[in-house]
Design an enzyme around this catalytic site. Structure first.
Site, PDB file in Angstrom:
ATOM      1  N   ASP A 172       0.855  -1.186   0.000  1.00  0.00           N
ATOM      2  CA  ASP A 172       0.000   0.000   0.000  1.00  0.00           C
ATOM      3  C   ASP A 172       0.888   1.232   0.000  1.00  0.00           C
ATOM      4  O   ASP A 172       2.085   1.157   0.299  1.00  0.00           O
ATOM      5  CB  ASP A 172      -0.928   0.000   1.222  1.00  0.00           C
ATOM      6  CG  ASP A 172      -0.172  -0.063   2.533  1.00  0.00           C
ATOM      7  OD1 ASP A 172       0.815  -0.815   2.632  1.00  0.00           O
ATOM      8  OD2 ASP A 172      -0.543   0.660   3.481  1.00  0.00           O
ATOM      9  N   GLU A 218      -0.121  -1.045   5.732  1.00  0.00           N
ATOM     10  CA  GLU A 218       0.952  -0.518   6.582  1.00  0.00           C
ATOM     11  C   GLU A 218       0.781   0.968   6.829  1.00  0.00           C
ATOM     12  O   GLU A 218       0.907   1.431   7.953  1.00  0.00           O
ATOM     13  CB  GLU A 218       2.315  -0.787   5.935  1.00  0.00           C
ATOM     14  CG  GLU A 218       3.492  -0.623   6.909  1.00  0.00           C
ATOM     15  CD  GLU A 218       4.056   0.787   6.986  1.00  0.00           C
ATOM     16  OE1 GLU A 218       4.819   1.069   7.919  1.00  0.00           O
ATOM     17  OE2 GLU A 218       3.739   1.638   6.125  1.00  0.00           O
TER      18      GLU A 218
HETATM   19 ZN   LIG Z   1       6.825   1.880   4.104  1.00  0.00          ZN
END
Ligand SMILES: [Zn+2]
Ligand SMILES: *[C@@H]1O[C@H](CO)[C@@H](O)[C@H](O)[C@H]1NC(C)=O
Ligand SMILES: *[C@@H]1O[C@H](CO)[C@@H](O)[C@H](O)[C@H]1NC(C)=O
Ligand SMILES: *[C@@H]1O[C@H](CO)[C@@H](O)[C@H](O)[C@H]1NC(C)=O
Ligand SMILES: *[C@@H]1O[C@H](CO)[C@@H](O)[C@H](O)[C@H]1NC(C)=O
Length: 506
Positions: free
Chosen positions: A131, A196
């Site tokens: 992501d 994340e």
């Molecule tokens: Zn990163």
């Protein structure tokens, strides 16, 4: 120039490189020369794959159905790529996420993949995320953020360095051994997530759940999700600071007051709060909370020496951060205060008047926010006591205020530190010498990267952060990039690391 001149120049360069490499290490491990040549020949194909991955707008921060769809597509593309390597791939359904506005959005799957199961080989687990942070052309990008664009050897695009490039570099290293039909020296596991940048929701739970299944047999964990501190010199990261985040509320009543009708007859909450916040740290940066330094690890000669050799251009750092003067003048002091000493930052005041104009309000209730970056061997619950029961209670009671004070620690993330004498750190150093002809900077990160500690605590195995990107890559900002050189040499670095860790592993 003529082809002959070119040939002479390049063979001279090759000779120089050979000599330079020779000063640091014996000849590169058998088989690596072919691997390196293959990676160089394939570099345009590797860049093309990165371009395809960057084109997927896998933004996990903006919670919209379209971006979520893109995240699912990203995870599916990665899973396919891993299957092509021959890995067995499990895309674990992570359920959905409830947003504050009541909307529910699906969480992208976490990929668990395994390649190789030879008991004689070490098993290395690679963590990465697919992501990205939000990006829009209008925000000051010079090129379309989702079209990987090469300018002067720099590959611009959202996610190029954080973290799609490094994930692909690991895949490139594996696929090279396979293309050459060369035995992969290690068993490999991948854990790739898609949340994340949104706080890795659900990751810790999955790691806990898979501790005795997927993670059993894992010997080493490698994360490549940060940057060097230099443009040219590679780094190995062995620690990060933790964080303890506090709120301190001072309340008289819920409503605000007018200073003409109440000013002069009240203990004003804002005056109390400013005094409390002002008691935390002095102008030299020293934290004034009694006992706070008691558990900070003492500085060894070995550690002190590591700061000396780090390739940080202090003047450039100062210029680029637009700060006239830091609290410390030397590189060593600055690095130590970023990495191995705690720091206290005051972040904001909720409920305070912060608009333009001259409103004569007395806020009735205000909440100050500050945090302390934690270092080895500080303990968040001890810090909570020192801040709350000892320091703030004490300062507040000495004011004889009739207001109420409430302190709470809303976040307590411990620091992470690794043993740099562990085999995988030695293997990484050797691989760096082979590929880059130099010793790495041994660095820490002043911010908090919870995954490292999560893996170390739950799985109990050595964790190492082996970054590929240069200091000026601009992760999270406009015009994020990875240099072609970093991406390609980084792919070689991972290949060399596989061989070195296989040799060192007992
Ligand atoms: Zn990163
Ligand atoms: C930093 O800025 C100063 C003043 O603008 C300039 O003279 C100097 O060359 C800069 N140094 C670096 C390393 O960029
Ligand atoms: C931190 O301190 C608390 C309270 O003193 C203790 O119970 C806990 O075990 C400590 N944690 C660590 C990781 O040392
Ligand atoms: C608070 O009250 C105590 C005892 O009444 C007094 O000695 C002290 O000076 C007061 N402190 C302040 C800051 O007003
Ligand atoms: C690492 O090993 C060296 C040499 O054996 C030793 O001097 C040093 O104290 C060790 N460092 C750590 C952090 O264990």
């Amino acid at each position: 120039s003529s082809p002959v001149a070119h040939w002479q120049a390049s063979s001279l360069l090759a000779l120089l490189l050979l000599l330079e490499g020779g000063m640091f290490s014996a000849s590169p491990p058998a088989g690596l020369e072919r691997v390196f040549r293959h990676i160089e020949l394939q570099q345009d194909a590797f860049v093309q794959t990165l371009k395809e991955w960057v084109a997927i707008e896998s933004d996990s921060v903006q919670p919209t159905p379209r971006f979520r769809q893109e995240l699912f597509r990203m995870m599916a593309v990665a899973a396919d790529e891993l299957r092509r390597l021959g890995a067995s791939v499990d895309s674990v359904d992570m359920g959905s996420q409830q947003l504050p506005d009541g909307q529910s959005l699906p969480i992208p799957p976490i990929i668990l993949a395994e390649l190789g199961n030879d008991l004689k080989k070490p098993t290395v687990c690679f963590y990465g995320h697919l992501d990205v942070q939000p990006a829009a052309w209008g925000d000051g990008w010079l090129t379309d953020p989702y079209t990987l664009t090469e300018v002067d050897g720099k590959l611009y695009g959202r996610g190029a360095t954080d973290n799609k490039g490094p994930v692909l570099a690991w895949i490139n290293a594996v696929s090279t051994f396979q293309a050459l039909e060369q035995d992969l020296p290690v068993n490999i596991k991948f854990i790739l997530e898609g949340m994340e940048e949104a706080g890795s929701i659900a990751l810790e739970e999955l790691v806990q759940k898979e501790k005795d299944r997927f993670f059993s047999g894992v010997d080493y964990i490698v994360i490549s999700d940060n940057l060097w501190v230099s443009r040219k010199r590679p780094a190995v990261t062995y620690g990060t600071r933790g964080n303890s985040y506090f709120t301190v509320e001072v309340k008289c009543r819920d409503q605000d007051f007018h200073s003409g009708t109440f000013g002069g007859i009240l203990n004003e909450p804002m005056a109390d709060l400013v005094a409390l916040l002002g008691s935390l740290v002095d102008s030299s940066g020293r934290i004034l909370i009694p006992g706070i330094y008691d558990h900070v690890a003492s500085l060894t000669e070995e550690e002190k020496n590591m700061y000396k050799s780090i390739d940080l251009d202090l003047e450039e750092y100062r210029n680029s951060s637009q700060v006239k003067k830091f609290l410390f003048d030397t590189k060593e002091e600055i690095l130590m205060h970023l990495w191995r000493f705690p720091s206290l930052s005051i972040h904001g005041i909720e409920g305070a008047f912060d608009e333009p104009g001259a409103k004569t309000v007395i806020p009735g209730r205000v909440t100050g926010k500050f945090s302390i970056r934690l270092v080895p061997h500080m303990n968040a619950s001890v810090v909570e006591k020192q801040v709350t029961d000892h320091h703030l209670e004490d300062v507040f009671s000495k004011r004889n205020s009739s207001n109420q004070m409430a302190v709470s620690m809303v976040l307590g993330l411990p620091p992470w530190i690794a043993n740099i004498n562990d085999s995988q750190y030695l293997a990484a150093k050797r691989a760096i010498r082979t590929v880059f002809g130099t010793d790495p900077d041994m660095i820490r990160d002043g911010s908090t990267i919870p995954v490292a500690r999560i893996f170390q605590e739950i799985i109990g195995k050595s964790v190492m952060m082996l970054p590929l990107g240069a200091v000026d890559d601009g992760e999270h900002s406009q015009n994020e990039k990875i240099n072609r050189w970093n991406y390609i040499e980084g792919s070689k670095l991972f290949a060399a690391f596989f061989l070195e860790i296989a040799k060192l592993h007992e």
